[in-house]
Design a protein around this motif. Structure first.
Motif, PDB file in Angstrom:
ATOM      1  N   THR A 200      24.643  54.930  74.923  1.00 31.67           N
ATOM      2  CA  THR A 200      25.603  54.099  74.227  1.00 31.67           C
ATOM      3  C   THR A 200      25.590  54.458  72.745  1.00 31.67           C
ATOM      4  O   THR A 200      24.530  54.541  72.127  1.00 31.67           O
ATOM      5  N   TYR A 201      26.783  54.634  72.194  1.00 27.45           N
ATOM      6  CA  TYR A 201      26.903  54.976  70.783  1.00 27.45           C
ATOM      7  C   TYR A 201      26.671  53.735  69.932  1.00 27.45           C
ATOM      8  O   TYR A 201      27.220  52.679  70.197  1.00 27.45           O
ATOM      9  N   VAL A 202      25.861  53.888  68.898  1.00 29.99           N
ATOM     10  CA  VAL A 202      25.582  52.786  67.981  1.00 29.99           C
ATOM     11  C   VAL A 202      26.431  52.984  66.733  1.00 29.99           C
ATOM     12  O   VAL A 202      26.280  53.979  66.023  1.00 29.99           O
ATOM     13  N   PRO A 203      27.326  52.045  66.422  1.00 28.97           N
ATOM     14  CA  PRO A 203      28.173  52.177  65.228  1.00 28.97           C
ATOM     15  C   PRO A 203      27.364  51.943  63.960  1.00 28.97           C
ATOM     16  O   PRO A 203      26.226  51.489  64.007  1.00 28.97           O
ATOM     17  N   GLY A 204      27.984  52.235  62.821  1.00 26.53           N
ATOM     18  CA  GLY A 204      27.316  52.087  61.537  1.00 26.53           C
ATOM     19  C   GLY A 204      26.923  50.655  61.228  1.00 26.53           C
ATOM     20  O   GLY A 204      27.503  49.701  61.739  1.00 26.53           O
ATOM     21  N   HIS A 205      25.920  50.526  60.384  1.00 27.17           N
ATOM     22  CA  HIS A 205      25.410  49.216  59.984  1.00 27.17           C
ATOM     23  C   HIS A 205      25.508  48.999  58.485  1.00 27.17           C
ATOM     24  O   HIS A 205      24.853  48.099  57.958  1.00 27.17           O
ATOM     25  N   GLY A 206      26.258  49.836  57.772  1.00 22.97           N
ATOM     26  CA  GLY A 206      26.410  49.687  56.334  1.00 22.97           C
ATOM     27  C   GLY A 206      25.191  50.123  55.540  1.00 22.97           C
ATOM     28  O   GLY A 206      24.980  49.671  54.413  1.00 22.97           O
ATOM     29  N   LEU A 207      24.374  51.007  56.099  1.00 20.79           N
ATOM     30  CA  LEU A 207      23.137  51.427  55.442  1.00 20.79           C
ATOM     31  C   LEU A 207      23.374  52.193  54.142  1.00 20.79           C
ATOM     32  O   LEU A 207      22.489  52.253  53.293  1.00 20.79           O
ATOM     33  N   LEU A 208      24.558  52.786  53.979  1.00 19.47           N
ATOM     34  CA  LEU A 208      24.869  53.547  52.765  1.00 19.47           C
ATOM     35  C   LEU A 208      25.990  52.892  51.958  1.00 19.47           C
ATOM     36  O   LEU A 208      26.617  53.548  51.123  1.00 19.47           O
ATOM     37  N   LYS A 209      26.220  51.628  52.167  1.00 20.40           N
ATOM     38  CA  LYS A 209      27.317  50.922  51.509  1.00 20.40           C
ATOM     39  C   LYS A 209      27.222  51.071  49.992  1.00 20.40           C
ATOM     40  O   LYS A 209      26.204  50.769  49.389  1.00 20.40           O
ATOM     41  N   GLY A 210      28.303  51.587  49.414  1.00 21.72           N
ATOM     42  CA  GLY A 210      28.374  51.752  47.973  1.00 21.72           C
ATOM     43  C   GLY A 210      27.627  52.942  47.412  1.00 21.72           C
ATOM     44  O   GLY A 210      27.603  53.154  46.210  1.00 21.72           O
ATOM     45  N   LYS A 211      27.017  53.750  48.244  1.00 14.02           N
ATOM     46  CA  LYS A 211      26.242  54.905  47.794  1.00 14.02           C
ATOM     47  C   LYS A 211      27.104  56.171  47.792  1.00 14.02           C
ATOM     48  O   LYS A 211      28.078  56.268  48.520  1.00 14.02           O
ATOM     49  N   SER A 212      26.698  57.131  46.982  1.00 12.58           N
ATOM     50  CA  SER A 212      27.295  58.461  46.994  1.00 12.58           C
ATOM     51  C   SER A 212      26.346  59.379  47.748  1.00 12.58           C
ATOM     52  O   SER A 212      25.131  59.241  47.645  1.00 12.58           O
ATOM     53  N   VAL A 213      26.903  60.326  48.496  1.00 12.16           N
ATOM     54  CA  VAL A 213      26.094  61.167  49.373  1.00 12.16           C
ATOM     55  C   VAL A 213      26.439  62.637  49.149  1.00 12.16           C
ATOM     56  O   VAL A 213      27.599  62.994  48.973  1.00 12.16           O
ATOM     57  N   LEU A 214      25.416  63.486  49.181  1.00 12.33           N
ATOM     58  CA  LEU A 214      25.572  64.938  49.141  1.00 12.33           C
ATOM     59  C   LEU A 214      24.901  65.509  50.378  1.00 12.33           C
ATOM     60  O   LEU A 214      23.728  65.219  50.640  1.00 12.33           O
ATOM     61  N   ILE A 215      25.657  66.299  51.132  1.00 11.85           N
ATOM     62  CA  ILE A 215      25.097  66.930  52.334  1.00 11.85           C
ATOM     63  C   ILE A 215      25.356  68.424  52.246  1.00 11.85           C
ATOM     64  O   ILE A 215      26.494  68.856  52.050  1.00 11.85           O
ATOM     65  N   THR A 216      24.294  69.201  52.391  1.00 14.62           N
ATOM     66  CA  THR A 216      24.415  70.657  52.323  1.00 14.62           C
ATOM     67  C   THR A 216      24.626  71.239  53.723  1.00 14.62           C
ATOM     68  O   THR A 216      24.293  70.624  54.720  1.00 14.62           O
ATOM     69  N   ALA A 217      25.188  72.425  53.745  1.00 13.79           N
ATOM     70  CA  ALA A 217      25.454  73.157  54.991  1.00 13.79           C
ATOM     71  C   ALA A 217      26.271  72.310  55.962  1.00 13.79           C
ATOM     72  O   ALA A 217      25.943  72.186  57.133  1.00 13.79           O
ATOM     73  N   ALA A 218      27.364  71.737  55.459  1.00 11.59           N
ATOM     74  CA  ALA A 218      28.142  70.799  56.267  1.00 11.59           C
ATOM     75  C   ALA A 218      29.515  71.327  56.659  1.00 11.59           C
ATOM     76  O   ALA A 218      30.339  70.566  57.140  1.00 11.59           O
ATOM     77  N   ALA A 219      29.789  72.611  56.471  1.00  9.72           N
ATOM     78  CA  ALA A 219      31.108  73.158  56.783  1.00  9.72           C
ATOM     79  C   ALA A 219      31.103  73.822  58.149  1.00  9.72           C
ATOM     80  O   ALA A 219      31.129  75.025  58.273  1.00  9.72           O
ATOM     81  N   GLY A 220      31.071  73.028  59.148  1.00  8.64           N
ATOM     82  CA  GLY A 220      31.085  73.565  60.504  1.00  8.64           C
ATOM     83  C   GLY A 220      31.039  72.420  61.499  1.00  8.64           C
ATOM     84  O   GLY A 220      31.302  71.282  61.171  1.00  8.64           O
ATOM     85  N   ALA A 221      30.671  72.731  62.701  1.00  7.19           N
ATOM     86  CA  ALA A 221      30.646  71.719  63.756  1.00  7.19           C
ATOM     87  C   ALA A 221      29.221  71.322  64.101  1.00  7.19           C
ATOM     88  O   ALA A 221      28.972  70.762  65.154  1.00  7.19           O
ATOM     89  N   GLY A 222      28.282  71.595  63.213  1.00 10.41           N
ATOM     90  CA  GLY A 222      26.883  71.340  63.519  1.00 10.41           C
ATOM     91  C   GLY A 222      26.350  70.045  62.950  1.00 10.41           C
ATOM     92  O   GLY A 222      27.082  69.089  62.692  1.00 10.41           O
ATOM     93  N   ILE A 223      25.050  70.028  62.715  1.00  9.47           N
ATOM     94  CA  ILE A 223      24.344  68.827  62.276  1.00  9.47           C
ATOM     95  C   ILE A 223      24.838  68.347  60.917  1.00  9.47           C
ATOM     96  O   ILE A 223      24.988  67.143  60.696  1.00  9.47           O
ATOM     97  N   GLY A 224      25.096  69.271  59.981  1.00  8.80           N
ATOM     98  CA  GLY A 224      25.537  68.872  58.648  1.00  8.80           C
ATOM     99  C   GLY A 224      26.837  68.092  58.672  1.00  8.80           C
ATOM    100  O   GLY A 224      26.966  67.044  58.036  1.00  8.80           O
ATOM    101  N   PHE A 225      27.816  68.573  59.420  1.00 10.96           N
ATOM    102  CA  PHE A 225      29.100  67.879  59.498  1.00 10.96           C
ATOM    103  C   PHE A 225      28.947  66.544  60.226  1.00 10.96           C
ATOM    104  O   PHE A 225      29.537  65.543  59.822  1.00 10.96           O
ATOM    105  N   ALA A 226      28.138  66.511  61.263  1.00  8.54           N
ATOM    106  CA  ALA A 226      27.894  65.257  61.985  1.00  8.54           C
ATOM    107  C   ALA A 226      27.214  64.240  61.063  1.00  8.54           C
ATOM    108  O   ALA A 226      27.543  63.051  61.094  1.00  8.54           O
ATOM    109  N   ALA A 227      26.289  64.711  60.227  1.00 11.96           N
ATOM    110  CA  ALA A 227      25.624  63.815  59.282  1.00 11.96           C
ATOM    111  C   ALA A 227      26.612  63.285  58.252  1.00 11.96           C
ATOM    112  O   ALA A 227      26.540  62.115  57.852  1.00 11.96           O
ATOM    113  N   ALA A 228      27.553  64.117  57.836  1.00 16.33           N
ATOM    114  CA  ALA A 228      28.573  63.681  56.886  1.00 16.33           C
ATOM    115  C   ALA A 228      29.447  62.585  57.503  1.00 16.33           C
ATOM    116  O   ALA A 228      29.741  61.572  56.861  1.00 16.33           O
TER     117      ALA A 228
END
Length: 73
Positions: free
Chosen positions: A1-29
């Protein structure tokens, strides 16, 4: 079962590296947006894929504050 977001990053800015693809980085974004981040920067060395990933992330999440930064971390 998929767990939806809980607002853990509410109001935060995020930087994710190596995110231009279909892998873990993009999923994390996508998850960071789901968790309520106010803005996100994704980076990668592949400029073409990075531009596509920025657009895809904007379209899939509805978040306008998405930027791409070409770099090799």
């Amino acid at each position: 079962t998929y767990v939806p977001g809980h607002g853990l990053l509410k109001g935060k800015s995020v930087l994710i590296t190596a995110a231009a693809g279909a892998g873990i980085g993009f999923a994390a974004a996508k998850k960071a947006v789901e968790e309520g981040c106010r803005g996100i920067v994704i980076s990668d060395v592949h400029e073409g894929r990075l531009e596509q990933s920025v657009q895809k992330l904007k379209e899939e999440t509805g978040l306008a504050a998405v930027w791409g930064l070409k770099c090799n971390v």
